[in-house]
Design a protein around this motif. Sequence first.
Motif, short mmCIF file in Angstrom:
data_model
loop_
_atom_site.label_atom_id
_atom_site.label_comp_id
_atom_site.label_asym_id
_atom_site.label_seq_id
_atom_site.Cartn_x
_atom_site.Cartn_y
_atom_site.Cartn_z
N GLU A 713 0.92 -1.72 -0.41
CA GLU A 713 0.07 0.19 -0.03
C GLU A 713 1.05 1.30 0.25
O GLU A 713 0.08 2.12 -0.50
CB GLU A 713 -0.86 -0.43 1.52
N GLY A 721 -2.21 3.16 -7.65
CA GLY A 721 -3.31 2.55 -7.67
C GLY A 721 -4.80 3.33 -6.48
O GLY A 721 -5.27 3.60 -6.92
N LYS A 722 -4.14 3.95 -5.45
CA LYS A 722 -4.70 4.61 -4.54
C LYS A 722 -5.59 5.21 -5.78
O LYS A 722 -6.54 6.29 -4.85
CB LYS A 722 -3.64 5.06 -3.17
N GLU A 725 -8.14 4.35 -7.90
CA GLU A 725 -9.35 3.99 -7.44
C GLU A 725 -10.74 4.27 -7.91
O GLU A 725 -11.36 4.27 -7.64
CB GLU A 725 -8.49 3.48 -5.92
N ARG A 729 -14.26 3.21 -9.25
CA ARG A 729 -15.18 2.36 -7.46
C ARG A 729 -16.64 2.38 -7.82
O ARG A 729 -17.04 1.03 -7.72
CB ARG A 729 -15.37 3.56 -6.70
N PHE A 733 -13.72 -2.45 -8.15
CA PHE A 733 -12.14 -2.65 -8.38
C PHE A 733 -11.70 -1.79 -6.98
O PHE A 733 -11.39 -1.47 -6.98
CB PHE A 733 -11.44 -2.62 -9.48
N ASP A 734 -10.29 -2.45 -7.23
CA ASP A 734 -9.58 -2.48 -5.79
C ASP A 734 -8.56 -1.84 -6.70
O ASP A 734 -8.07 -2.36 -7.77
CB ASP A 734 -9.17 -3.49 -4.44
N TRP A 735 -7.30 -1.49 -6.11
CA TRP A 735 -6.27 -0.50 -6.49
C TRP A 735 -5.50 -1.70 -7.00
O TRP A 735 -5.08 -1.44 -8.09
CB TRP A 735 -5.24 0.35 -5.11
N LYS A 736 -5.23 -2.80 -6.77
CA LYS A 736 -4.75 -3.80 -6.97
C LYS A 736 -4.92 -4.41 -8.64
O LYS A 736 -4.10 -3.80 -10.03
CB LYS A 736 -3.97 -5.16 -6.50
N ASP A 738 -6.45 -1.97 -10.39
CA ASP A 738 -6.55 -0.68 -10.65
C ASP A 738 -5.01 -0.48 -11.71
O ASP A 738 -5.16 -0.16 -12.55
CB ASP A 738 -6.85 0.12 -10.54
N ASP A 783 -8.94 -9.35 -0.52
CA ASP A 783 -9.20 -7.97 -0.94
C ASP A 783 -10.41 -7.41 -1.15
O ASP A 783 -10.66 -6.26 -1.47
CB ASP A 783 -8.53 -7.26 -2.09
N TYR A 793 -14.38 -7.32 -14.08
CA TYR A 793 -13.27 -6.41 -14.38
C TYR A 793 -12.73 -7.08 -16.00
O TYR A 793 -12.03 -6.88 -16.60
CB TYR A 793 -12.75 -7.17 -13.38
#
Length: 846
Positions: A713, A721-722, A725, A729, A733-736, A738, A783, A793
């Motif tokens: 992180e 990724g953050k 993100e 939304r 999807f999470d930052w990984k 992305d 996650d 995805y």
Amino acid sequence: MRLSELKTGEYGVIVKVLGHGGFRKRIVEMGFIKGKVVEVLLNAPLQDPVKYKIMGYEVSLRHNEAEMIEIISPEEAKLLEKENSEPDFNKPEISTENEGGATQLTDKQLHDAAMKKRRTINVALVGNPNCGKTSLFNFASGAHERVGNYSGVTVDAKEGHAEFEGYTFNLVDLPGTYSLSAYSPEELYVRRQIIDKTPDVVINVIDSSNLERNLYLTTQLVDMNLRMVCALNMFDEFEERGDKLDYNKLGQLFGVPMIPTVFKTGKGVDLLFHIIINMYEGVDFIDKDGNINPEVAAEIQNWHKRYEGSHETDHTEDFAHGARPNNSVFRHVHLNHGKTLEESIEAIKREVQKDEQIRHKYSTRYLAIKLLEMDKDTEQAVERLPNAKEIMEVRDREARKILEETKEDSETAIMDAKYGLIHGALQEAGYEPGNKQDTYQLTHFIDKIITNKYAGFPIFFLLLYIMFEVTFTLGQYPMDWIEAGVGMIGEWVSATLPDGPLKAMIADGIIGGVGAVIVFLPQILILYCFISFMEDSGYMARAAFIMDKLMHKMGLHGKSFIPLIMGFGCNVPAVMATRTIESRRSRLITMLILPMMSCSARLPIYIMITGTFFAVKYQSLIMISLYAIGIIMAVVVSRVLSRWLIRGEDTPFVMELPPYRFPTAKAIGRHTWEKGKQYLKKMGGIILFASIVVWALGYFPHDDSLSQQQQQEQSYIGRIGKAIEPVFRAQGFDWKLDVGLVAGVGAKEIVASTMGVLYSGDESVADDNTPKYANLYDKMTADGITPLIAFAYLTFVLLYFPCLATIAAVKSESGSWKWAAFTAVYTTALAWIVSALIYQIGRLFV
């Protein structure tokens, strides 16, 4: 080098004269013969004309004419001698010294060097689609180019080399084309390659089962006044049917040797090449009375004696039988189009010939015929001439005259005359179709089933289902073996190397990233095996046939289906294959929707995600649904583009349906392995580099006191990724996930390798006791990734930004960055909308 590059006082030896036959003949008659020393006496400041000394007398040439003469300078000859010679102390000294002590070659040594360089022959392969050009190319050169049994597989010139009887053949396989008109990019491409690259010899490959249609292209090549030999290919099928033809007589009527060949077995290839050497060395040295230059004849005879025992049949075209080889040599002829047309051709030709600048590059007779055909490309070439206005006035006058006398426009009149000439020549050569064996009987029987209006579509989709089912079930076993091997290597690295960045880079970056992609090699090989079989057998052309009506409802041409199907393999060659579509409108729409087709690069991602989140019994259905979504989106987008954005007229659907031919296991295996090699090269190139970059971004800045989750992180990749993100939304999807999408812009396989890097954190990734994908499933569900998010995805990966290579291909084929940028933007926007809808609507039911 070229003669035009020599400065005053310099000299060289003539290797060959380039250009078309009429130009070459005139230059040779002036004394510019192969092997002769030529010296520059005076190179004028404005470079026109230039005075040369050759064979004891002085002669002048224009600069652009001298540019068409290839020579070898003393410096080049020394380098060539050095490259090809080996130390031999028993061999006499090959050079002398001048007064200054510098090494100097004798005239004989220069002559020998020029002859050695001349033994490289540039050969262009020209013919209709499905005639066997690429089979000859592969057989002779050992190259592994694709041989698809439908128009458009060879969409660019492929180059290869072959050694034969002391000569090197530089083979160029040009795209298949039915004519040299200006209707399709392929036709223009072939024309420009022949005119601009000026091959020494053209091999016109002819399908013996379709002589009348194939010979139309031959008549146009004869008009260009090229050194040419015709290969009557698939002659085994010709004989099986019991067809009759005096091909020697046919060759005399066209002024071109006709050689029976069977390229799939190599029959006739050695004789074909032997005749090419004869033509290359002798055809320019025959005078108007049919006598060949005695010096040239002696050289050919000496060469011929070394190889005359290696051919079973008599040599159709041979300059080795004395100084007057009239009976065995076919000389160039002007094909007679009839009194009215010939008068018009001569009138235009006389006006074109007034400008000397164009004669070294074009046959003026060919230009006259093309002008009467209202050929736009030829008109543009003529517009640059000083007497362009007069030429076009003569053309227009003659075209009106033809219309009055024949009641047809000049283009149609020429076409009819050519087919009439072909028909008459075949009759005179005793052509009779046989009835011993109907080679199309099986084809007609199969077509009744495969192209049936009720059975055609179910059979097509059944074949697609079988293809994917076999790909994933059969490919699972070698995939498990490779995965186990990758796991063992990773464990060995982890146990052997000391802790630190190097160990982490090798174990997590290289092995974790590349290993996550290389395991899918078996599936990709199986998929390409199926596609190769459908292409080589002729089924792909039938698929285009049955899909034509649907294509038109999409606002596309029936031929668009072939590039779309090729897109399942790779989008880049598929975009290039759109050249076969005559209509610019259909061609442009096709290349814009091609990214909707799931290329094999997306396959590793599909397999990884479906294998992780969905049960085995549902995996094939999930895969089919992804391909179906891509096809549906392609339909929707093409309708929108054709109705509101890209307008224009379409062209009729005209496409050859070749007979079914069962491809050999060797050919299928070779094509499949070539694709496998390309995939492996990607492993060692962009994917390896990207995997290391992704690992580095996830490793730095590194802090051993943090947990793996915390380390990811706070790393650079975590921050990227953050940052993005919130954009995803709506898809959950999470930052990984992305980061994987961002990494996939370069190449789609990198999405899988990125996930391999981000989710490989301990040795249990490849633990034999852990069920397949269980470790990845645990980490992703931890996650918050659900099957619904996973499917959303997958749809985003399916639809968003195609790889950079595809964008570059779109720019190249469309001729504009505008369309390339449009493709990148609209696909990503569409992916965002569709994946968001799937997730948001799916949440209402799950």
